[in-house]
Design a protein around this motif. Structure first.
Motif, PDB file in Angstrom:
ATOM      1  N   LEU A 306       0.831  -1.203   0.000  1.00 12.68           N
ATOM      2  CA  LEU A 306       0.000   0.000   0.000  1.00 12.68           C
ATOM      3  C   LEU A 306       0.865   1.251   0.000  1.00 12.68           C
ATOM      4  O   LEU A 306       0.644   2.182  -0.768  1.00 12.68           O
ATOM      5  CB  LEU A 306      -0.921  -0.013   1.223  1.00 12.68           C
ATOM      6  CG  LEU A 306      -1.619   1.310   1.566  1.00 12.68           C
ATOM      7  CD1 LEU A 306      -2.645   1.653   0.496  1.00 12.68           C
ATOM      8  CD2 LEU A 306      -2.253   1.238   2.937  1.00 12.68           C
ATOM      9  N   LEU A 307       1.873   1.260   0.875  1.00 10.67           N
ATOM     10  CA  LEU A 307       2.716   2.446   0.995  1.00 10.67           C
ATOM     11  C   LEU A 307       3.525   2.685  -0.267  1.00 10.67           C
ATOM     12  O   LEU A 307       3.811   3.828  -0.627  1.00 10.67           O
ATOM     13  CB  LEU A 307       3.648   2.291   2.202  1.00 10.67           C
ATOM     14  CG  LEU A 307       2.955   2.261   3.569  1.00 10.67           C
ATOM     15  CD1 LEU A 307       3.973   1.982   4.666  1.00 10.67           C
ATOM     16  CD2 LEU A 307       2.217   3.554   3.842  1.00 10.67           C
ATOM     17  N   SER A 308       3.906   1.608  -0.943  1.00  6.92           N
ATOM     18  CA  SER A 308       4.705   1.782  -2.161  1.00  6.92           C
ATOM     19  C   SER A 308       3.907   2.468  -3.259  1.00  6.92           C
ATOM     20  O   SER A 308       4.481   3.079  -4.162  1.00  6.92           O
ATOM     21  CB  SER A 308       5.193   0.430  -2.657  1.00  6.92           C
ATOM     22  OG  SER A 308       4.115  -0.340  -3.173  1.00  6.92           O
ATOM     23  N   ASN A 313       6.849  10.950  -2.777  1.00  2.37           N
ATOM     24  CA  ASN A 313       7.777  11.852  -2.099  1.00  2.37           C
ATOM     25  C   ASN A 313       8.360  11.265  -0.825  1.00  2.37           C
ATOM     26  O   ASN A 313       9.151  11.923  -0.152  1.00  2.37           O
ATOM     27  CB  ASN A 313       7.081  13.175  -1.768  1.00  2.37           C
ATOM     28  CG  ASN A 313       6.634  13.908  -3.014  1.00  2.37           C
ATOM     29  OD1 ASN A 313       7.380  14.040  -3.978  1.00  2.37           O
ATOM     30  ND2 ASN A 313       5.386  14.372  -3.010  1.00  2.37           N
ATOM     31  N   LEU A 314       7.970  10.051  -0.467  1.00  3.12           N
ATOM     32  CA  LEU A 314       8.445   9.450   0.772  1.00  3.12           C
ATOM     33  C   LEU A 314       9.953   9.210   0.699  1.00  3.12           C
ATOM     34  O   LEU A 314      10.451   8.541  -0.211  1.00  3.12           O
ATOM     35  CB  LEU A 314       7.714   8.119   1.015  1.00  3.12           C
ATOM     36  CG  LEU A 314       7.625   7.644   2.460  1.00  3.12           C
ATOM     37  CD1 LEU A 314       6.876   8.662   3.315  1.00  3.12           C
ATOM     38  CD2 LEU A 314       6.938   6.292   2.513  1.00  3.12           C
ATOM     39  N   GLN A 315      10.672   9.766   1.680  1.00  2.00           N
ATOM     40  CA  GLN A 315      12.136   9.672   1.681  1.00  2.00           C
ATOM     41  C   GLN A 315      12.657   8.725   2.756  1.00  2.00           C
ATOM     42  O   GLN A 315      13.729   8.139   2.600  1.00  2.00           O
ATOM     43  CB  GLN A 315      12.749  11.058   1.877  1.00  2.00           C
ATOM     44  CG  GLN A 315      12.437  12.030   0.756  1.00  2.00           C
ATOM     45  CD  GLN A 315      13.015  13.403   1.016  1.00  2.00           C
ATOM     46  OE1 GLN A 315      13.872  13.593   1.894  1.00  2.00           O
ATOM     47  NE2 GLN A 315      12.556  14.395   0.275  1.00  2.00           N
ATOM     48  N   PRO A 335      10.408   5.784  -5.506  1.00  2.00           N
ATOM     49  CA  PRO A 335      11.431   6.491  -6.305  1.00  2.00           C
ATOM     50  C   PRO A 335      12.222   7.524  -5.541  1.00  2.00           C
ATOM     51  O   PRO A 335      13.310   7.906  -5.978  1.00  2.00           O
ATOM     52  CB  PRO A 335      10.603   7.130  -7.417  1.00  2.00           C
ATOM     53  CG  PRO A 335       9.232   7.283  -6.843  1.00  2.00           C
ATOM     54  CD  PRO A 335       9.031   6.082  -5.962  1.00  2.00           C
ATOM     55  N   SER A 336      11.692   8.009  -4.391  1.00  2.00           N
ATOM     56  CA  SER A 336      12.391   9.066  -3.653  1.00  2.00           C
ATOM     57  C   SER A 336      13.007   8.563  -2.360  1.00  2.00           C
ATOM     58  O   SER A 336      13.596   9.345  -1.617  1.00  2.00           O
ATOM     59  CB  SER A 336      11.419  10.213  -3.337  1.00  2.00           C
ATOM     60  OG  SER A 336      10.861  10.750  -4.502  1.00  2.00           O
ATOM     61  N   LEU A 337      12.889   7.262  -2.097  1.00  2.00           N
ATOM     62  CA  LEU A 337      13.286   6.736  -0.796  1.00  2.00           C
ATOM     63  C   LEU A 337      14.798   6.816  -0.601  1.00  2.00           C
ATOM     64  O   LEU A 337      15.580   6.406  -1.458  1.00  2.00           O
ATOM     65  CB  LEU A 337      12.823   5.286  -0.658  1.00  2.00           C
ATOM     66  CG  LEU A 337      12.540   4.790   0.762  1.00  2.00           C
ATOM     67  CD1 LEU A 337      11.461   5.636   1.420  1.00  2.00           C
ATOM     68  CD2 LEU A 337      12.134   3.328   0.732  1.00  2.00           C
ATOM     69  N   ASN A 359      12.082  -0.478  -7.043  1.00  2.00           N
ATOM     70  CA  ASN A 359      12.249   0.659  -7.953  1.00  2.00           C
ATOM     71  C   ASN A 359      12.698   1.857  -7.117  1.00  2.00           C
ATOM     72  O   ASN A 359      11.910   2.700  -6.746  1.00  2.00           O
ATOM     73  CB  ASN A 359      10.931   0.945  -8.681  1.00  2.00           C
ATOM     74  CG  ASN A 359      11.080   2.112  -9.642  1.00  2.00           C
ATOM     75  OD1 ASN A 359      12.184   2.521  -9.970  1.00  2.00           O
ATOM     76  ND2 ASN A 359       9.949   2.624 -10.097  1.00  2.00           N
ATOM     77  N   PHE A 360      13.975   1.885  -6.771  1.00  2.00           N
ATOM     78  CA  PHE A 360      14.496   2.903  -5.883  1.00  2.00           C
ATOM     79  C   PHE A 360      15.147   4.055  -6.622  1.00  2.00           C
ATOM     80  O   PHE A 360      15.744   4.904  -5.999  1.00  2.00           O
ATOM     81  CB  PHE A 360      15.540   2.287  -4.942  1.00  2.00           C
ATOM     82  CG  PHE A 360      14.936   1.421  -3.891  1.00  2.00           C
ATOM     83  CD1 PHE A 360      13.770   1.779  -3.266  1.00  2.00           C
ATOM     84  CD2 PHE A 360      15.549   0.238  -3.533  1.00  2.00           C
ATOM     85  CE1 PHE A 360      13.224   0.986  -2.290  1.00  2.00           C
ATOM     86  CE2 PHE A 360      15.009  -0.559  -2.559  1.00  2.00           C
ATOM     87  CZ  PHE A 360      13.843  -0.192  -1.939  1.00  2.00           C
ATOM     88  N   SER A 361      15.077   4.030  -7.904  1.00  2.00           N
ATOM     89  CA  SER A 361      15.820   5.011  -8.682  1.00  2.00           C
ATOM     90  C   SER A 361      17.273   4.980  -8.229  1.00  2.00           C
ATOM     91  O   SER A 361      17.847   3.916  -8.067  1.00  2.00           O
ATOM     92  CB  SER A 361      15.184   6.394  -8.508  1.00  2.00           C
ATOM     93  OG  SER A 361      15.838   7.348  -9.294  1.00  2.00           O
ATOM     94  N   SER A 362      17.871   6.106  -7.965  1.00  2.00           N
ATOM     95  CA  SER A 362      19.283   6.116  -7.545  1.00  2.00           C
ATOM     96  C   SER A 362      19.452   6.797  -6.204  1.00  2.00           C
ATOM     97  O   SER A 362      20.546   7.234  -5.879  1.00  2.00           O
ATOM     98  CB  SER A 362      20.120   6.841  -8.600  1.00  2.00           C
ATOM     99  OG  SER A 362      19.661   8.177  -8.747  1.00  2.00           O
ATOM    100  N   LYS A 363      18.400   6.854  -5.382  1.00  2.00           N
ATOM    101  CA  LYS A 363      18.444   7.677  -4.180  1.00  2.00           C
ATOM    102  C   LYS A 363      18.622   6.897  -2.888  1.00  2.00           C
ATOM    103  O   LYS A 363      18.974   7.486  -1.863  1.00  2.00           O
ATOM    104  CB  LYS A 363      17.179   8.531  -4.094  1.00  2.00           C
ATOM    105  CG  LYS A 363      17.050   9.533  -5.238  1.00  2.00           C
ATOM    106  CD  LYS A 363      15.822  10.403  -5.076  1.00  2.00           C
ATOM    107  CE  LYS A 363      15.707  11.399  -6.229  1.00  2.00           C
ATOM    108  NZ  LYS A 363      14.513  12.258  -6.127  1.00  2.00           N
TER     109      LYS A 363
END
Length: 887
Positions: A306-308, A313-315, A335-337, A359-363
């Motif tokens: 659910l949270l995903s 914007n969740l970091q 993506p923003s975690l 799917n964490f992007s690069s962050k």
């Protein structure tokens, strides 16, 4: 500045933890008071300046400015440029200096213009926040966090109606509820009451704090309803709650804060349904929320999914200690975690194929997977991982899992290229560490591989990892010569390297003086190996920053010249079995910051000089057992800052037991020659003591009839002495007792009936005395927690009371060698605990001390079987009957 707190004769000390600091004492006449302004012409200013004196070699940067005559230029003080009034006092403690004592704030009353007061990170030793603090009505900022305050929050703080920020967090001696008067602080923007022992209902007046931006109530025991109403806190940015006593979750519907950025709902018994209602019903903070902590709840994988899908914007996401089960690869969209904590959940297999199928992007920088049941097959390498390594990840914790093979290292090579911190401790890793590790993981600063089964020599490549600052390899199976580890490395990190832990391995050889190359070391742990040879001052003279030194349990010989002055101030020093003797190490006189000291089993002879005892003001644990130290312990006036454990058993100490030892929580004095107990128990002081072991001494005469000062005792052993007379009535005041051992003395008469007040007893041993009369029925009626009962070799007579059958937990009962009748109550067959195969020492001790840290406690049980006395320290008895031999 510190002298502005004035008692009838104020004494406020700035406590050093090393010799190069100072003790600042400001003794101020009660006829003087603070002036609202601070200038060079003020008589009180001149008086203050003359009264400041320094003890030690140098001051700290803050207080080096204090000799200046204008106190407005003292560091920590700021004055109004126009009026000269003191408006800011900043006195936070900063290791290794801090304020200690109590505050009498009466003389601050003229400082009515003060707006900012910071006394955080000090030690006020459980004293109360002065009620007169509420008279400083111009305060905008008040920070009393981490300062050891006790009592309740004074209601007078509600008078500080101009306050914008109030921080009372982490004062572990607090109790009581939140005073409703705090609801009057309507301008408050920051309120932190976390990590105290507050309880009760939250006052509804808190709903008046409509300007709040930050509210933290975590770490308390509140119950009842939340006073929040929809729209109460329109500006709230941070909300931190932990309500394990609130099982009705209607309060979740009140969390509608459109500007909320940080939400922590820890240990609130939340379920997936609760989270769905929280996030599905209201999306008004979905774009603002960047930090979410739902740790210690009852959430499953549904919430994670659910949270995903909830917030782009969740970091930071913290979901530790839930019921999240991830048994297949994760395909989640964060993506923003930047930080993800899934520790203490269950992840069984193939969670991380390739390179993080999140799917964490690069962050993503910080990933915590401690105790997640991870196994080797949770990680595998694919061609994708070689090309898509996670270069952003700098912190990885995969400790306390079931990782066994070296495959995890190869996964790290291909999946993480810029790690700075790696925790792999408490797994089952076997074999050597691959050589490639030192080349690929060349950004590491902290590496912990402790508590595994790693074998082979200590890899020399650790000394070639030029960014490494902390290396922990303890509790493995590493072997080889220690000298090769130091000599075969470049140690390009020598100016950064701060901590080395090689303890509890199988490392051999002589400790070379080349260890001194690591001049920045603060922590050195080499205990529990097979090191040999001499350790001299030349090994240690280059360590000016050393704080922790553990060399115990080797075959080392400490050969330090008596007049050596170390360049460091040690906090923890463990030198057990290091052949320090025969003379007492006089260089310890220079160490005034000791918190833990173990010099046991070192062949030390002679008396201990007074300077040593005076140096123990900060001690938390002292072990000088198993030496040959002699003489009396001086009865000095010493204030111990903590409640230490002191272990002096197996020496030749004699005489009276000094009353300053009443300040300790555990006092182990067995196997000495002490002769007088009255000086300890009959003192009028109040003692925190939980354990007192004076067995095998030369105590003689009657037992003291004064035990009030030690009425918190849980463990008392006076066995194998020469005590006589009756058991005093006042011993019944020891209602916290769980172990009472009076064996092998010359005690006479009947058992004092007041002992029935000791209804927490788990072990009672009065064997081998001259006690008489019937066995009291109240033993079975009032002591129903008993596991061990020993009354053998006395003059008890009469029938066994039927009330002994009430002892449902009894596992060991020895009533032999008395004058009892031969009638045995048949109900003893119902004592089913007797059928247990053994007395489990560790379980019994856990029951005795569930909240206390008591090391190596010896139950010291002996028993008579078929008329023969036998003894054992770690009982594993197999009992099928009870020996009641009648003599």
């Amino acid at each position: 500045m510190y002298g502005r707190v004035i008692n009838s004769w104020a004494f406020v000390s700035y406590q050093p933890l090393h010799n190069n600091a100072f003790l600042l004492s400001l003794c101020i006449s009660p006829t003087f008071a603070f002036l609202p302004s601070c200038n060079i012409h003020s008589p009180i200013q001149q008086y203050l300046t003359n009264k400041v004196h320094w003890e030690g070699e140098r001051g700290t940067p803050r207080l080096q400015t204090w000799p200046h005559r204008d106190c407005c230029k003292w560091k920590g003080i700021q004055c109004d440029h126009q009026t000269g009034h003191v408006i800011i006092l900043r006195l936070p403690g900063q290791y290794p200096q801090y304020l200690r004592g109590t505050i009498n704030i009466t003389s601050m009353l003229p400082l009515q213009n003060i707006q900012h007061l910071d006394l955080s990170y000090n030690n006020f030793q459980g004293s109360h926040i002065p009620q007169l603090m509420g008279s400083l009505t111009n305060l905008r900022y008040l920070n009393l966090s981490y300062s050891g305050f006790g009592g309740s929050i004074p209601t007078q703080l509600g008078n500080l109606t101009h306050l914008l920020s109030l921080d009372l967090s982490h004062n572990y001696h607090f109790h009581g509820d939140i005073p409703y008067q705090l609801g009057s602080l309507t301008h408050l923007r920051y309120l932190d009451l976390s990590s105290n022992y507050l309880d009760g209902e939250l006052p509804y007046q808190l709903a008046n704090l409509s300007q709040l931006r930050y509210l933290d109530l975590i770490g308390n025991s509140f119950f009842g309803a939340l006073p929040f109403q929809v729209g109460n806190f329109p500006f709230l940015r941070t909300l931190r709650l932990a309500f394990s006593h609130l099982h009705n979750h209607d309060w979740l519907q009140t969390i509608i804060f459109p500007k909320l950025r940080e939400l922590r709902l820890i240990d609130c018994f939340l379920s997936d349904t609760d989270i769905q209602s929280l996030f599905y019903s209201y999306s008004n903070f979905s774009t603002s929320l960047t930090i979410l902590d739902l740790s210690y709840n009852m959430l499953t994988s549904s919430t994670f999914q659910l949270l995903s899908n909830f917030s782009l914007n969740l970091q930071q996401l913290y979901l530790s200690h839930n019921n999240i089960l991830l048994s297949s690869p994760i395909h989640s969209n964060f993506p923003s975690l930047v930080i993800l904590d899934l520790s203490y959940n269950n992840m069984t297999s193939s969670v991380f194929p390739g390179s993080f199928n999140f799917n964490f992007s690069s962050k993503l920088q910080n990933l915590r997977l401690q105790n997640c049941s991870l196994r080797d097959d949770s990680f595998f390498i694919s061609a994708i991982s070689i090309t898509n390594s996670s270069s952003s990840l700098v912190y990885l914790d995969i400790s306390s899992n079931f990782l066994k093979s070296s495959s995890i290292f190869y996964w790290l090579f291909y999946s993480t290229t810029n790690l700075r911190t790696l925790y792999l401790h408490d797994n089952v890793l076997e074999g050597p560490i691959p050589d490639r590790f030192g080349k690929v993981m060349n950004s590491l600063e902290v590496l912990d591989l402790s508590a595994n089964k790693i074998q082979g020599e200590i890899p020399s490549f650790f000394g070639n990892m030029c960014t490494l600052q902390k290396l922990v390899l303890s509790t493995n199976k590493l072997s080889g010569e220690i000298s090769s580890f130091f000599q075969n490395s470049s140690w390009c990190n020598r100016h950064l390297f701060q901590s080395l832990d090689l303890s509890d391995n199988q490392i051999t050889g002589i400790l070379s003086a080349s260890i001194g190359l690591l001049s920045e070391l603060e922590e050195l742990y080499l205990d529990g190996n097979h090191l040999e040879g001499d350790v001299t001052e030349s090994h240690l003279s280059n360590f000016s920053k050393l704080r922790y030194l553990y060399l115990s349990e080797n075959s080392l010989s400490m050969k330090i010249v008596p007049n050596w002055v170390p360049p460091f101030q040690i906090i923890n020093l463990k030198l057990r079995c290091c052949k320090l003797g025969p003379t007492f190490p006089s260089w310890l006189q220079t160490q005034s910051s000791l918190i833990e000291l173990d010099i046991s089993d070192n062949g030390l002879n002679g008396s201990v000089l007074k300077w040593f005892w005076n140096n123990l003001q900060n001690i938390a644990r002292l072990n000088m057992s198993q030496n040959n130290l002699i003489g009396a312990i001086p009865n000095i006036s010493l204030k111990l800052q903590s409640r230490p454990t002191i272990i002096l058993n197996s020496n030749q100490f004699e005489g009276k037991i000094p009353s300053f030892l009443l300040q300790v929580i555990e006092l182990r004095l067995s196997n000495n020659k002490f002769s007088n107990l009255f000086s300890l128990t009959c003192d009028q002081s109040t003692s925190p003591m939980a354990l007192l072991d004076l067995s095998n001494n030369q105590l003689k005469g009657h037992l003291p009839d004064c035990w009030k000062s030690v009425d918190l005792l849980m463990f008392l052993d006076l066995s194998n002495n020469k005590l006589s007379g009756k058991i005093p009535v006042s011993m019944g005041s020891l209602v916290e007792l769980e172990v009472l051992v009076l064996r092998n003395n010359n005690l006479t008469g009947e058992l004092a009936s007041t002992l029935k007040n000791c209804n927490n007893l788990i072990m009672l041993d009065v064997g081998e005395n001259v006690l008489s009369g019937p066995i009291p029925p109240w033993i079975g009626e009032s002591m129903q927690q008993l596991i061990i009962l020993i009354m053998r070799a006395n003059h008890f007579s009469g029938n066994l009371p039927i009330q002994l059958c009430y002892l449902k937990h009894i596992q060991f009962m020895d009533l032999s060698r008395n004058m009892l009748s031969k009638r045995i109550p048949s109900c003893l067959n119902n004592l089913t605990a007797m059928s247990e195969r053994s007395i489990n020492k560790s379980d019994t001790l856990h029951r005795i001390y569930p909240k206390n840290t008591i090391y190596d406690c010896n139950l010291n049980i002996s028993f008579t079987w078929k008329g023969v006395e036998q003894g054992f320290e770690n009982p594993q008895l197999k009992l099928k009957s009870i020996d009641l031999v009648i003599s």
